[in-house]
Design a protein around this motif. Structure first.
Motif, short mmCIF file in Angstrom:
data_model
loop_
_atom_site.label_atom_id
_atom_site.label_comp_id
_atom_site.label_asym_id
_atom_site.label_seq_id
_atom_site.Cartn_x
_atom_site.Cartn_y
_atom_site.Cartn_z
N THR A 99 49.46 41.84 39.66
CA THR A 99 48.46 41.08 38.90
C THR A 99 47.06 41.26 39.51
OG1 THR A 99 50.15 39.46 38.34
CG2 THR A 99 47.88 38.80 37.98
N GLN A 100 46.98 41.22 40.83
CA GLN A 100 45.69 41.37 41.51
C GLN A 100 45.05 42.74 41.21
OE1 GLN A 100 44.65 38.53 42.36
NE2 GLN A 100 44.94 38.14 44.54
N LEU A 101 45.88 43.77 41.08
CA LEU A 101 45.35 45.10 40.75
C LEU A 101 44.65 45.09 39.39
CD1 LEU A 101 48.25 47.41 42.00
CD2 LEU A 101 45.96 47.20 42.98
N PHE A 102 45.26 44.40 38.42
CA PHE A 102 44.64 44.31 37.10
C PHE A 102 43.33 43.51 37.16
CE2 PHE A 102 48.81 45.67 35.78
CZ PHE A 102 48.59 46.37 34.60
N ILE A 103 43.35 42.39 37.88
CA ILE A 103 42.15 41.54 37.99
C ILE A 103 41.05 42.28 38.76
CG2 ILE A 103 41.20 39.41 38.98
CD1 ILE A 103 43.95 38.12 38.45
N GLY A 104 41.43 42.86 39.91
CA GLY A 104 40.45 43.58 40.72
C GLY A 104 39.83 44.76 39.99
N PHE A 105 40.66 45.52 39.26
CA PHE A 105 40.16 46.66 38.50
C PHE A 105 39.16 46.20 37.44
CE2 PHE A 105 40.43 49.73 34.99
CZ PHE A 105 40.12 50.90 35.67
N THR A 106 39.51 45.12 36.73
CA THR A 106 38.63 44.61 35.67
C THR A 106 37.31 44.09 36.25
OG1 THR A 106 40.55 43.99 34.34
CG2 THR A 106 38.47 42.93 33.78
N HIS A 107 37.39 43.33 37.34
CA HIS A 107 36.20 42.68 37.90
C HIS A 107 35.32 43.63 38.71
CE1 HIS A 107 34.01 39.01 39.10
NE2 HIS A 107 33.85 39.61 40.27
N TYR A 108 35.95 44.43 39.59
CA TYR A 108 35.17 45.23 40.54
C TYR A 108 34.94 46.67 40.09
CZ TYR A 108 35.98 41.24 43.57
OH TYR A 108 36.02 39.97 44.09
N VAL A 109 35.86 47.24 39.32
CA VAL A 109 35.68 48.63 38.88
C VAL A 109 34.98 48.68 37.53
CG1 VAL A 109 36.86 50.80 38.30
CG2 VAL A 109 37.68 49.42 40.22
N LEU A 110 35.53 47.93 36.56
CA LEU A 110 34.90 47.91 35.23
C LEU A 110 33.68 47.01 35.18
CD1 LEU A 110 38.10 47.76 32.95
CD2 LEU A 110 36.80 49.77 33.68
N GLU A 111 33.54 46.15 36.20
CA GLU A 111 32.43 45.20 36.31
C GLU A 111 32.32 44.30 35.08
OE1 GLU A 111 28.88 47.33 37.34
OE2 GLU A 111 29.63 47.86 39.33
N LEU A 112 33.50 43.89 34.59
CA LEU A 112 33.55 42.93 33.48
C LEU A 112 33.77 41.55 34.08
CD1 LEU A 112 35.84 44.94 31.02
CD2 LEU A 112 33.35 44.68 30.91
N THR A 113 32.77 40.70 33.97
CA THR A 113 32.88 39.36 34.54
C THR A 113 32.91 38.34 33.41
OG1 THR A 113 30.47 39.23 34.73
CG2 THR A 113 31.68 40.05 36.64
N GLY A 114 33.20 37.12 33.78
CA GLY A 114 33.27 36.06 32.78
C GLY A 114 34.71 35.66 32.51
N ALA A 115 34.89 34.61 31.73
CA ALA A 115 36.21 34.03 31.49
C ALA A 115 37.12 34.94 30.67
CB ALA A 115 36.06 32.68 30.80
N ILE A 116 36.59 35.60 29.66
CA ILE A 116 37.44 36.40 28.76
C ILE A 116 38.02 37.62 29.49
CG2 ILE A 116 37.50 37.81 26.67
CD1 ILE A 116 35.57 35.79 25.41
N PRO A 117 37.22 38.45 30.16
CA PRO A 117 37.82 39.59 30.89
C PRO A 117 38.78 39.14 32.00
CG PRO A 117 35.46 39.91 30.67
CD PRO A 117 35.75 38.51 30.21
N TYR A 118 38.39 38.05 32.70
CA TYR A 118 39.24 37.54 33.78
C TYR A 118 40.61 37.14 33.24
CZ TYR A 118 41.05 34.49 37.45
OH TYR A 118 41.84 33.91 38.39
N ASN A 119 40.62 36.35 32.17
CA ASN A 119 41.88 35.87 31.61
C ASN A 119 42.68 36.99 30.95
OD1 ASN A 119 42.17 32.92 32.09
ND2 ASN A 119 40.15 32.90 31.18
N ALA A 120 42.00 37.97 30.34
CA ALA A 120 42.70 39.11 29.75
C ALA A 120 43.43 39.90 30.84
CB ALA A 120 41.72 40.00 29.00
#
Length: 198
Positions: A99-120
């Motif tokens: 799960t952390q790999l998906f969250i980390g990739f979204t937040h730190y690699v894709l630089e998608l922040t906010g509630a929607i990307p985090y929860n997705a």
């Protein structure tokens, strides 16, 4: 008989386990989502995305272990709560990493922040981790009744040993006890006498 009904009859036990596991997982997921959002959100504690998910996952995992041990897999062998608890948390650690790999990739690699990307990312990562958890719990934590004895030192099944299934075959007129359950002195004497007389 329809194909669906025939398949259900063959796999009813697995369907029931999956339904119970899914119910427990849904509650644990609600705990994870709710708590991680409270810890991570700006209106909450404002913790980082990974640390908030880690704390929420530990709390949800504790609930999931108790519910799975005493409800979903209560019909399976009990090889010691300590052993099960450690393995359960170790395997959940692997699930957490997924799960952390998906969250980390979204937040730190894709630089998608906010509630929607985090929860997705949290939902997708949890889905993949859940498939791993169901498979690994059945394989290593909640063992079938006829599983091999567990080595106390390693916590893993001993190689080459099998516990006889219920209704094991008698030897010289005496029913042997399952491995790990010693016979008493009188049974041992009777068995020795019977063996010598044949």
């Amino acid at each position: 008989m329809s194909l669906v009904a025939n398949l259900y009859r063959r796999f009813a036990y697995l369907v029931h386990e999956l339904m119970k596991f899914g119910s427990v997982g849904a509650i644990a997921f609600a705990i994870t989502i709710g708590l991680s959002n409270v810890l991570h959100s700006d209106s909450g504690l404002g913790m980082g995305p990974l640390s908030s998910n880690a704390i929420a996952t530990v709390i949800a995992t504790t609930f999931a272990y108790v519910a799975n041990r005493f409800w979903t897999f209560r019909h399976r062998d009990r090889t010691g709560l300590g052993r099960e608890y450690v393995l359960f948390f170790a395997l959940n650690g692997v699930g957490l990493v997924i799960t952390q790999l998906f969250i980390g990739f979204t937040h730190y690699v894709l630089e998608l922040t906010g509630a929607i990307p985090y929860n997705a990312a949290l939902i997708i990562g949890t889905g993949v981790a859940t498939l791993f958890r169901f498979w690994s719990y059945k394989k290593w934590v909640f063992l079938p009744i006829t599983s091999p004895q567990v080595d106390p030192a390693s916590g893993l099944p001993e190689a080459g040993e099998e516990i006889p299934a219920p209704g094991h075959q008698p030897v010289n007129g005496h029913t042997l006890q399952p491995l790990g359950h010693p016979i008493d002195a009188r049974q041992a004497e009777d068995l020795a006498e019977s063996t010598q007389s044949h």
